[in-house]
Each structure stands twice: as C-alpha cells, then as structure tokens.
Design a protein around this motif. Structure first.
Motif, PDB file in Angstrom:
ATOM      1  N   VAL A   1      47.827  41.628  29.519  1.00  8.86           N
ATOM      2  CA  VAL A   1      47.578  41.546  28.079  1.00  8.86           C
ATOM      3  C   VAL A   1      48.246  40.305  27.504  1.00  8.86           C
ATOM      4  O   VAL A   1      47.627  39.547  26.742  1.00  8.86           O
ATOM      5  N   GLN A   2      49.495  40.070  27.871  1.00  9.84           N
ATOM      6  CA  GLN A   2      50.226  38.914  27.353  1.00  9.84           C
ATOM      7  C   GLN A   2      49.571  37.601  27.788  1.00  9.84           C
ATOM      8  O   GLN A   2      49.455  36.665  26.997  1.00  9.84           O
TER       9      GLN A   2
ATOM     10  N   TYR B   1      43.932  48.915  30.136  1.00 11.88           N
ATOM     11  CA  TYR B   1      44.219  49.938  31.152  1.00 11.88           C
ATOM     12  C   TYR B   1      42.982  50.666  31.664  1.00 11.88           C
ATOM     13  O   TYR B   1      42.835  50.834  32.881  1.00 11.88           O
TER      14      TYR B   1
ATOM     15  N   TYR C   1      50.957  43.396  36.367  1.00 12.63           N
ATOM     16  CA  TYR C   1      50.785  44.719  35.768  1.00 12.63           C
ATOM     17  C   TYR C   1      50.148  44.585  34.390  1.00 12.63           C
ATOM     18  O   TYR C   1      50.037  43.487  33.843  1.00 12.63           O
ATOM     19  N   GLY C   2      49.690  45.710  33.860  1.00 16.40           N
ATOM     20  CA  GLY C   2      48.891  45.737  32.639  1.00 16.40           C
ATOM     21  C   GLY C   2      49.458  44.963  31.470  1.00 16.40           C
ATOM     22  O   GLY C   2      48.752  44.155  30.854  1.00 16.40           O
ATOM     23  N   TYR C   3      50.711  45.194  31.135  1.00 15.98           N
ATOM     24  CA  TYR C   3      51.302  44.518  29.976  1.00 15.98           C
ATOM     25  C   TYR C   3      51.305  43.004  30.174  1.00 15.98           C
ATOM     26  O   TYR C   3      51.021  42.250  29.243  1.00 15.98           O
ATOM     27  N   GLN C   4      51.602  42.559  31.397  1.00 15.20           N
ATOM     28  CA  GLN C   4      51.601  41.126  31.688  1.00 15.20           C
ATOM     29  C   GLN C   4      50.202  40.539  31.525  1.00 15.20           C
ATOM     30  O   GLN C   4      50.049  39.421  31.044  1.00 15.20           O
TER      31      GLN C   4
ATOM     32  N   VAL D   1      44.403  44.527  23.389  1.00 13.10           N
ATOM     33  CA  VAL D   1      45.507  45.487  23.378  1.00 13.10           C
ATOM     34  C   VAL D   1      45.526  46.227  24.706  1.00 13.10           C
ATOM     35  O   VAL D   1      44.524  46.268  25.430  1.00 13.10           O
ATOM     36  N   GLU D   2      46.658  46.827  25.016  1.00 13.71           N
ATOM     37  CA  GLU D   2      46.805  47.546  26.277  1.00 13.71           C
ATOM     38  C   GLU D   2      45.778  48.675  26.409  1.00 13.71           C
ATOM     39  O   GLU D   2      45.286  48.946  27.495  1.00 13.71           O
TER      40      GLU D   2
ATOM     41  N   ARG E   1      56.010  51.316  37.555  1.00 13.98           N
ATOM     42  CA  ARG E   1      55.032  50.385  36.990  1.00 13.98           C
ATOM     43  C   ARG E   1      53.930  50.166  38.023  1.00 13.98           C
ATOM     44  O   ARG E   1      54.207  49.978  39.196  1.00 13.98           O
TER      45      ARG E   1
END
Length: 108
Positions: free
Chosen positions: A30-31, A47, A25-28, A42-43, A72
């Motif tokens: 980015v990390q 996205y 997923y998106g946050y992962q 950045v997210e 999510r």
C-alpha cells in the motif's frame, strides 16, 4: 484522483509489479503504491486482491513472526505470477499506445 472502476482494471498488474522486486507484506505494498501516486489505495482494497492472487498461484505467501504484534504475511511472486506480469506489461504498453494515438488524433 483515479476513478475506482478504471483502477480496478489495472490494480492486479500494479500489485504484481510491487511484489516482483522483493518479498513484501500488505502494508508495504500500500505504501509503495501511494509513493507512486495511487493516493486513494487502502489496505482494505489490497488484502482481498492479495488473497485472490495467492489463490490463483500468482503469488505465494508465508507467515513470519513479528516482534511488535501478530504474525505478518509476506508475499512473493511465483513463476506464473511473473509470466502474468510480463503479459500485463505488454498489454498495458499496447493499450497506452492506442489510447495516446486516439487522444492525439494520430490514426494508424
């Protein structure tokens, strides 16, 4: 810090690579990119790119219930996305060779 215009040209391929190993997923994403040195990602950048890749058929997405908040959206690469990723990698390797040759003064 990588200039945003330079990054814009390669970010699609980098996101496809990040998604190619497992559904995520998106946050992962980015990390993971930050873990590899993309410190300025950045997210809000990722996205819209994920949406474009999904609309182009390079990724597919599905909503999953979350115990800690809203659903999510998880992404996985499609066969077309994998083909596009392979082409990106080939082009990147070719570009890397010629740019390095230029900076080293090694004419072909």
């Amino acid at each position: 810090m990588i200039p945003s215009q330079m990054l814009k040209g390669v970010l699609e391929g980098c996101v496809l690579k990040a998604v190619s190993e497992q559904e995520t997923y998106g946050y992962q994403i980015v990390q993971e990119l930050k873990d590899y040195g993309f410190a300025e990602i950045v997210e809000g950048t990722i996205y819209p790119l994920l949406l474009r890749l999904d609309n182009k058929g390079l990724l597919q997405s599905r909503l999953v219930e979350s115990d800690i908040g809203p659903k999510r959206k998880y992404y996985s690469i499609t066969p077309l996305g994998r083909e596009t990723l392979n082409e990106f990698q080939d082009h990147w390797e070719e570009l890397e060779v010629v740019v390095n040759a230029l900076f080293k003064g090694e004419k072909k």
